[in-house]
Scaffold this active site. Structure first.
Site, PDB file in Angstrom:
ATOM      1  CG  ASN A  23      -2.132  -0.957   0.963  1.00  0.00           C
ATOM      2  OD1 ASN A  23      -2.248  -1.557  -0.107  1.00  0.00           O
ATOM      3  ND2 ASN A  23      -2.970  -1.119   1.971  1.00  0.00           N
ATOM      4  CB  CYS A 116     -14.348  -4.671  -3.835  1.00  0.00           C
ATOM      5  SG  CYS A 116     -14.007  -4.005  -2.235  1.00  0.00           S
ATOM      6  NE  ARG A 121     -12.262  -0.556  -0.689  1.00  0.00           N
ATOM      7  CZ  ARG A 121     -11.121  -1.229  -0.590  1.00  0.00           C
ATOM      8  NH1 ARG A 121     -11.097  -2.509  -0.810  1.00  0.00           N
ATOM      9  NH2 ARG A 121     -10.008  -0.603  -0.295  1.00  0.00           N
ATOM     10  NE  ARG A 396      -5.793  -7.505  -4.727  1.00  0.00           N
ATOM     11  CZ  ARG A 396      -6.549  -6.940  -3.777  1.00  0.00           C
ATOM     12  NH1 ARG A 396      -7.605  -7.555  -3.313  1.00  0.00           N
ATOM     13  NH2 ARG A 396      -6.264  -5.738  -3.313  1.00  0.00           N
TER      14      ARG A 396
HETATM   15  C1  UD1 Z   1      -6.890   1.740   1.797  1.00  0.00           C
HETATM   16  C2  UD1 Z   1      -6.028   0.500   1.718  1.00  0.00           C
HETATM   17  C3  UD1 Z   1      -6.791  -0.715   2.250  1.00  0.00           C
HETATM   18  C4  UD1 Z   1      -7.324  -0.435   3.653  1.00  0.00           C
HETATM   19  C5  UD1 Z   1      -8.097   0.865   3.690  1.00  0.00           C
HETATM   20  C6  UD1 Z   1      -8.495   1.282   5.092  1.00  0.00           C
HETATM   21  C7  UD1 Z   1      -4.633   0.975  -0.209  1.00  0.00           C
HETATM   22  C8  UD1 Z   1      -4.298   0.654  -1.611  1.00  0.00           C
HETATM   23  N1  UD1 Z   1      -5.656   0.293   0.324  1.00  0.00           N
HETATM   24  O1  UD1 Z   1      -8.027   1.516   0.956  1.00  0.00           O
HETATM   25  O2  UD1 Z   1      -5.894  -1.821   2.298  1.00  0.00           O
HETATM   26  O3  UD1 Z   1      -8.199  -1.474   4.050  1.00  0.00           O
HETATM   27  O4  UD1 Z   1      -7.293   1.942   3.142  1.00  0.00           O
HETATM   28  O5  UD1 Z   1      -7.383   1.389   5.898  1.00  0.00           O
HETATM   29  O6  UD1 Z   1      -3.980   1.763   0.435  1.00  0.00           O
HETATM   30  N2  UD1 Z   1     -14.812   6.265   1.455  1.00  0.00           N
HETATM   31  C9  UD1 Z   1     -15.845   7.053   1.011  1.00  0.00           C
HETATM   32  N3  UD1 Z   1     -15.632   7.834  -0.091  1.00  0.00           N
HETATM   33  C10 UD1 Z   1     -14.432   7.891  -0.731  1.00  0.00           C
HETATM   34  C11 UD1 Z   1     -13.391   7.091  -0.255  1.00  0.00           C
HETATM   35  C12 UD1 Z   1     -13.596   6.285   0.842  1.00  0.00           C
HETATM   36  O7  UD1 Z   1     -16.945   7.036   1.564  1.00  0.00           O
HETATM   37  O8  UD1 Z   1     -14.311   8.635  -1.714  1.00  0.00           O
HETATM   38  C13 UD1 Z   1     -15.018   5.382   2.629  1.00  0.00           C
HETATM   39  C14 UD1 Z   1     -14.869   3.893   2.290  1.00  0.00           C
HETATM   40  O9  UD1 Z   1     -16.048   3.340   1.777  1.00  0.00           O
HETATM   41  C15 UD1 Z   1     -14.482   3.319   3.643  1.00  0.00           C
HETATM   42  C16 UD1 Z   1     -13.657   4.451   4.284  1.00  0.00           C
HETATM   43  O10 UD1 Z   1     -13.978   5.618   3.556  1.00  0.00           O
HETATM   44  O11 UD1 Z   1     -15.634   3.085   4.413  1.00  0.00           O
HETATM   45  C17 UD1 Z   1     -12.156   4.246   4.248  1.00  0.00           C
HETATM   46  O12 UD1 Z   1     -11.770   3.900   2.930  1.00  0.00           O
HETATM   47  P1  UD1 Z   1     -10.370   4.317   2.305  1.00  0.00           P
HETATM   48  O13 UD1 Z   1      -9.446   4.783   3.388  1.00  0.00           O
HETATM   49  O14 UD1 Z   1     -10.598   5.224   1.156  1.00  0.00           O
HETATM   50  O15 UD1 Z   1      -9.859   2.933   1.750  1.00  0.00           O
HETATM   51  P2  UD1 Z   1      -8.919   2.767   0.501  1.00  0.00           P
HETATM   52  O16 UD1 Z   1      -8.069   3.963   0.370  1.00  0.00           O
HETATM   53  O17 UD1 Z   1      -9.715   2.311  -0.663  1.00  0.00           O
END
Ligand code: UD1
Length: 417
Positions: A23, A116, A121, A396
């Site tokens: 990550n 997913c 997400r 992965r």
């Molecule tokens: C990253 C990590 C993943 C980890 C997650 C949480 C990477 C590549 N992946 O995923 O391994 O499980 O952080 O620590 O670094 N959300 C929204 N709107 C957005 C974006 C996010 O509502 O535009 C919400 C998501 O649905 C979730 C929360 O925010 O409930 C946290 O998600 P996020 O931190 O964005 O996860 P990722 O960055 O996808």
């Protein structure tokens, strides 16, 4: 397709080297798009997600060379600003090219990643932030298309803390005109690692690792050399494996400072922990006790370690509770763990685990990365043979997991099916 077979009951002992963080490597490889020359990264793990981001960069015309753990990315030949569905669908983190492509090419067209297994997400926060930086955004035919002659600094507040959201906006803001302030930004070590690389490229960033990050835009960035930080989730997974099997395992090449919440909870469960710079020793010399966990953003307990701890709780005395606050559907490993004999009841965001169970091996399959890891851990303590199918999820994010576990004395191997 491969499967992993584990024969339970072996105590893990010895040393294991932790690989570079997936990550951290993903956004850092994407950040090379912001420069016009060869960026050289070391300690890049050999994983499917890394192959996916490399494939994506190559599809944009970028030159990528890999030699073992070293990857050289040269975006001087960048010729396309379009990330196609065929690649993005393999890995949600492909969205990380949106910010840098827009900053460098004034245009980006990226396939929407979709939901997913672990939740919806959305990427609304990425898009809201880019719009505040002045991008015109359209959603059409399953793609997000963003345009901006030059992005302009802005104050952006995240309603929810988002790791890749923070990273995407950081990469967009470094070449914007003026000052950007990211409020309620993610504080994960991977965000700090990206900010360090961007700073070495010549970006002006303050506050990475806190909830408020200030970026002062610059006109251009230059190529860098950087070493990828250790993977704290891989480290945490091996720590749980050691405690679970009443083992004695020393992790090397890791960063104990990034593992505070995991270390604390393992110690609470009864594991002995010894830390030194770059290494952690886990001793499972006492019976495991139940504990409660609530997943949170960093420095809280990571959602990416939740499934692995659930296995530990299954083998601990008494009742444990997990509250999952980050992803709405991240208990998909529960039904598989129950097939192995675990006693787990899920209600909404809470799982109640009653130990200690005596697990017995069975064929299982998982639909996400960390769930697969939890099944491998369960296999290590289950009686008899556990077969983990759909190993591509594991590949992965875990580099040679079966080889590393074998080295610690586990009876585990990969089979072609
Ligand atoms: C990253 C990590 C993943 C980890 C997650 C949480 C990477 C590549 N992946 O995923 O391994 O499980 O952080 O620590 O670094 N959300 C929204 N709107 C957005 C974006 C996010 O509502 O535009 C919400 C998501 O649905 C979730 C929360 O925010 O409930 C946290 O998600 P996020 O931190 O964005 O996860 P990722 O960055 O996808």
């Amino acid at each position: 397709m491969d499967k992993i077979v584990v024969e339970g009951g072996r105590r893990l002992e010895g040393k294991v080297a932790i690989s570079g963080a997936k990550n951290a490597a993903l956004p850092i490889l994407a950040s090379s798009l912001l420069t016009d020359g060869p960026c050289r990264y070391t300690n890049v793990p050999d994983l499917r997600d890394i192959h996916s981001i490399i494939e994506l960069l190559q599809s944009l015309g970028v030159h990528v060379e890999r030699d073992g753990q070293t990857v050289v990315v040269n975006a001087s030949s960048l010729s396309s600003s379009e990330a196609l569905y065929e690649i993005v669908r393999k890995m949600r983190a492909s969205i990380l090219v949106l910010g840098p492509l827009l900053a460098r090419m004034q245009h980006a067209r990226v396939s929407l990643p979709g939901g997913c297994a672990i939740g919806a997400r959305p990427i609304n926060l990425h898009l809201k932030g880019l719009a505040l930086l002045g991008a015109e955004i359209d959603l059409e035919h399953g793609y997000v298309e963003a345009r901006a002659a030059r992005l302009k600094g802005a104050e952006i507040y995240f309603d929810t803390v988002s790791v890749t959201g923070t990273e995407n906006l950081l990469m967009a803001a470094v070449l914007a005109e003026g000052v950007t302030i990211l409020r309620n930004a993610a504080r994960e070590p991977e965000v700090v690692a990206l900010a360090d690389v961007l700073r070495r490229m010549g970006a002006k960033i303050e506050g990475a690792g806190t909830a408020n990050i200030t970026v002062t835009g610059v006109d251009r960035l230059h190529p860098v050399e950087a070493d990828i930080i250790p993977d704290r989730i891989e480290a945490g997974t091996f720590m749980v494996a050691a405690a679970l099997t009443a083992g004695d395992v020393t992790l090397t090449d890791c960063e104990p400072d990034h593992l505070g919440a995991v270390t604390d909870k393992l110690a609470q469960a009864g594991a002995g922990i010894e830390q030194a710079p770059g290494s952690i020793r886990v001793l499972g010399d006492r019976p495991l006790a139940g504990l409660d966990i609530r997943t949170q953003t960093y420095p809280g307990f990571p959602t990416d370690m939740q499934a692995q701890f659930m296995v530990l709780m299954t083998m601990a005395a008494g009742q444990s509770i997990i509250t999952e606050t980050i992803f709405e559907n991240r208990f998909i490993h529960v039904s598989e763990l129950k097939r192995l004999g675990a006693d787990i009841v899920v209600s909404g965001e809470t799982a109640v685990i009653r130990g200690r169970a005596s697990l017995s091996g069975a064929p299982v399959m998982a639909t996400d990365l960390r769930a697969s890891a939890s099944l491998v851990l369960a296999g290590l303590v289950a009686e008899g043979v556990t077969e983990i199918n759909r190993v591509y999820h594991l590949d992965r994010g875990y580099e040679r997991i079966e080889a590393k576990l074998q080295q610690l004395g586990a009876s585990i191997w990969r089979e072609k099916i």
